[in-house]
Write a protein that holds these residues in place. Sequence first.
Motif, mmCIF file in Angstrom:
data_model
loop_
_atom_site.group_PDB
_atom_site.id
_atom_site.type_symbol
_atom_site.label_atom_id
_atom_site.label_comp_id
_atom_site.label_asym_id
_atom_site.label_seq_id
_atom_site.Cartn_x
_atom_site.Cartn_y
_atom_site.Cartn_z
ATOM 1 N N LEU A 75 98.871 36.485 44.210
ATOM 2 C CA LEU A 75 98.476 37.359 43.575
ATOM 3 C C LEU A 75 97.899 38.468 44.929
ATOM 4 C CD1 LEU A 75 97.045 35.415 41.294
ATOM 5 C CD2 LEU A 75 96.544 37.642 40.648
ATOM 6 N N ARG A 76 97.697 39.655 45.510
ATOM 7 C CA ARG A 76 97.161 40.703 46.109
ATOM 8 C C ARG A 76 95.812 39.805 45.925
ATOM 9 N NH1 ARG A 76 100.624 44.468 48.653
ATOM 10 N NH2 ARG A 76 98.260 45.540 48.979
ATOM 11 N N ARG A 79 94.153 44.078 45.511
ATOM 12 C CA ARG A 79 93.738 44.463 43.525
ATOM 13 C C ARG A 79 93.165 43.625 43.159
ATOM 14 N NH1 ARG A 79 97.396 48.223 43.307
ATOM 15 N NH2 ARG A 79 97.598 47.978 41.210
ATOM 16 N N MET A 83 89.761 44.418 40.841
ATOM 17 C CA MET A 83 89.752 45.291 39.540
ATOM 18 C C MET A 83 87.711 44.667 38.723
ATOM 19 S SD MET A 83 92.823 42.200 37.894
ATOM 20 C CE MET A 83 91.557 42.263 36.081
ATOM 21 N N GLU A 98 95.003 40.735 31.470
ATOM 22 C CA GLU A 98 96.370 41.546 31.579
ATOM 23 C C GLU A 98 96.886 41.978 32.299
ATOM 24 O OE1 GLU A 98 96.207 44.575 27.780
ATOM 25 O OE2 GLU A 98 96.480 42.701 26.156
ATOM 26 N N ARG A 99 95.375 42.699 33.171
ATOM 27 C CA ARG A 99 95.519 43.018 34.274
ATOM 28 C C ARG A 99 95.961 42.295 35.842
ATOM 29 N NH1 ARG A 99 89.927 47.204 33.935
ATOM 30 N NH2 ARG A 99 91.289 48.653 32.246
ATOM 31 N N ASP A 101 98.878 40.857 36.204
ATOM 32 C CA ASP A 101 100.051 40.728 36.316
ATOM 33 C C ASP A 101 100.196 42.396 37.476
ATOM 34 O OD1 ASP A 101 100.868 38.861 34.496
ATOM 35 O OD2 ASP A 101 101.282 39.844 32.220
ATOM 36 N N TYR A 102 99.425 43.403 37.449
ATOM 37 C CA TYR A 102 99.750 44.211 38.369
ATOM 38 C C TYR A 102 99.432 43.742 39.943
ATOM 39 C CZ TYR A 102 100.707 46.356 33.654
ATOM 40 O OH TYR A 102 101.011 47.383 32.890
ATOM 41 N N CYS A 103 98.395 42.630 39.323
ATOM 42 C CA CYS A 103 97.997 42.110 41.257
ATOM 43 C C CYS A 103 99.040 40.890 41.558
ATOM 44 C CB CYS A 103 96.940 41.530 40.882
ATOM 45 S SG CYS A 103 95.549 42.362 40.354
ATOM 46 N N HIS A 105 102.070 39.467 43.685
ATOM 47 C CA HIS A 105 103.106 39.327 44.986
ATOM 48 C C HIS A 105 104.121 39.086 44.528
ATOM 49 C CE1 HIS A 105 102.966 40.447 49.455
ATOM 50 N NE2 HIS A 105 103.794 38.733 49.369
ATOM 51 N N ARG A 107 108.388 38.544 43.154
ATOM 52 C CA ARG A 107 109.232 38.170 42.871
ATOM 53 C C ARG A 107 108.659 36.708 42.241
ATOM 54 N NH1 ARG A 107 114.622 40.825 42.334
ATOM 55 N NH2 ARG A 107 113.817 43.244 42.712
#
Length: 685
Positions: A75-76, A79, A83, A98-99, A101-103, A105, A107
């Motif tokens: 994860l970044r 980011r 949160m 759930e959030r 996933d938006y962090c 880094h 694939r």
Amino acid sequence: MGGVVGTVDNGVRRALIERSNRLGADRRNTNFAGGNTSAKGTAPDPVTGGDVDVLWVKGSGGDLGTLTEAGLAVLRLDRLRAMAGAYPGPDAEDVMVERFDYCLHGRGGAAPSIDTAMHGLVEADHVDHLHPDSGIAFATAADGPALTKACFGDAVAWVPWRRPGFQLGLDIAAVKAANPQAIGCILGGHGITAWGDTSEECEANSLAIIRGCEAYIAEHGAPEPFGAPVAAYAPLPQAQRRARAAALAPVVRGLVSTDRRQVGHFNDEAAVLDFLASERLGDLAALGTSCPDHFLRTKVRPLVLETAPDAPLDEVIAHLTERHGAYREAYRAYYERYAEAGSPAMRGADPAIVLVPGVGMFSFGPNKQTARVAGEFYVNAINVMRGAEAISTYAPIPESEKFRIEYWSLEEAKLQRMPKPKPLAGRVAFVTGAAGGIGRATAERLAGEGACVVIADLDQARADEAAAAIGSVDTAVGVACDVTDETAVAAALAQASLAFGGVDLVVNNAGLSLSKPLLETTAADWDLQHDVMAKGSFLVSRESARIMAAQRLGGDIVYIASKNSVFAGPNNIAYSATKADQAHQVRLLAAELGEHGIRVNGVNPDGVVRGSGIFASGWGAERAAVYGVDESELGKYYAGRTLLKREVLPSSVADAVYALVGPDLGLTTGVHVPVDSGNPQGFLR
């Protein structure tokens, strides 16, 4: 971030994997698939090529002892930490997960776990979160904060119970910031977290907390934390204990499969037997487990029997049945006490752990690994209770908190993501003559479709080898079995019950062949053929039917008969008559066992030459001589006399067995399926 340095090679990740594997290899440090570890560093941004700060953390569902790089979530860090500024509060934990996933880094990588925030928010380059028995003993002690202070001074902080999630990460980060001298903390009701500027320092700090708790309990703990042993519940001698367990296992398994079929595991190690013989058994078992990793697998509390170990079996079964009914009612009441409008539906009211004083512990799950691990977790819980009671009073988290986690939408989502079970998942197969040929091919096919398999063979070493080739002991075990000996048959099926909880699917395959004309067939030849195949099938079917009837889950018995059961071939009196005996056993048992939901069917192969132990042991040469062909051409000869002109292989027979026991022929019983490539001489008339 702590003292993170720019690192673009795999050194940080490699050190994290090695540390994780070392910690996870010792079950004193953490339980199977429990806990997580992390490291912070830098990695190239795939878009800009510049370095970014990232967090590598063990993903959801992995095990530290076997963790590989593929099991890490990446994860970044910027980011993830951002949160915190958008955190709505403890009621929004589901949203925060759930959030994650938006962090992410790059694939790939594993799914981030609920504990990701703990690792990202704590200002340290390396963080371990573990579930050691000794640490949880402190965490569940009534005076845990004072004990932590007495044991560690200011070096280890106390964090009050908080459900895992983002808020817990914030709590731990705040505790670390307020206690710069601390090497870690004990999480009330839960476990431990440690940190360090290097991977080596973090691991050393984790072990310092774990071993420190162990040493304090050893030095200050009461000698009998569970109270005095109860003589009436003293363990039976091993042989008697195992015999009682084998007799009870199918009954217990049938009861705990009321909602869905379960596989069982039996454990009678010293720690279990000591707890079951203690005067505090009832009180402590009723309090249930505390660590979320524990009760998610063991349920909030076990079912405990109160009968003497050597009480008459029928009395124990009656008591067990009564206690099981009461357990289901109590679990339903527990669900109804705490369920809210949005709670997931009740997943089942059967126990996962059944404790039988003087005998041992049965644990259950949808597959063998889950059943075994549930038992291991309850042993962890016993160790926790022992440690907490030794230095204080065991005080697990409230029942309401257990429900919040057990029926958390995140836990439900995790269960929904699990792969669909294979067709034979939850079923236990017992295959005779399974070390080679048709038996081995059948065992491999059944295991491939999800069944647990018992490889029964006259040769223990060959049975073990065949089982090992299929998989671990969670999938297949080998047992020695002389099918002509009823004591040996009973013992082999008892081993199956101890290994997996019972038996659902039996394949009578053990056999041998003698090819002689009538005038050369001796009484010994006749007796040998009938002892192994006719008598052997009868004994295996009788003993397995007892187990299936006790389970009340139905079952399947399949006979590997032969085309020769209906075809009068030359020079084959003893073998063919025996196969005809087996064929009629199918009809007789189908008629008798139907009331128990047990289906009995047969498979009639023609000559299976390749891969056959029977043909390799002399039968092939004998039959080749009868038909006037070279032994090397026998398979081709058999194929040539069929309608399809194709040779029958062991896998062909295995396919037919699966067709009979799989999900598509559930209303079929008393039939024989020819597997002969179309041999008119073997047509059923």
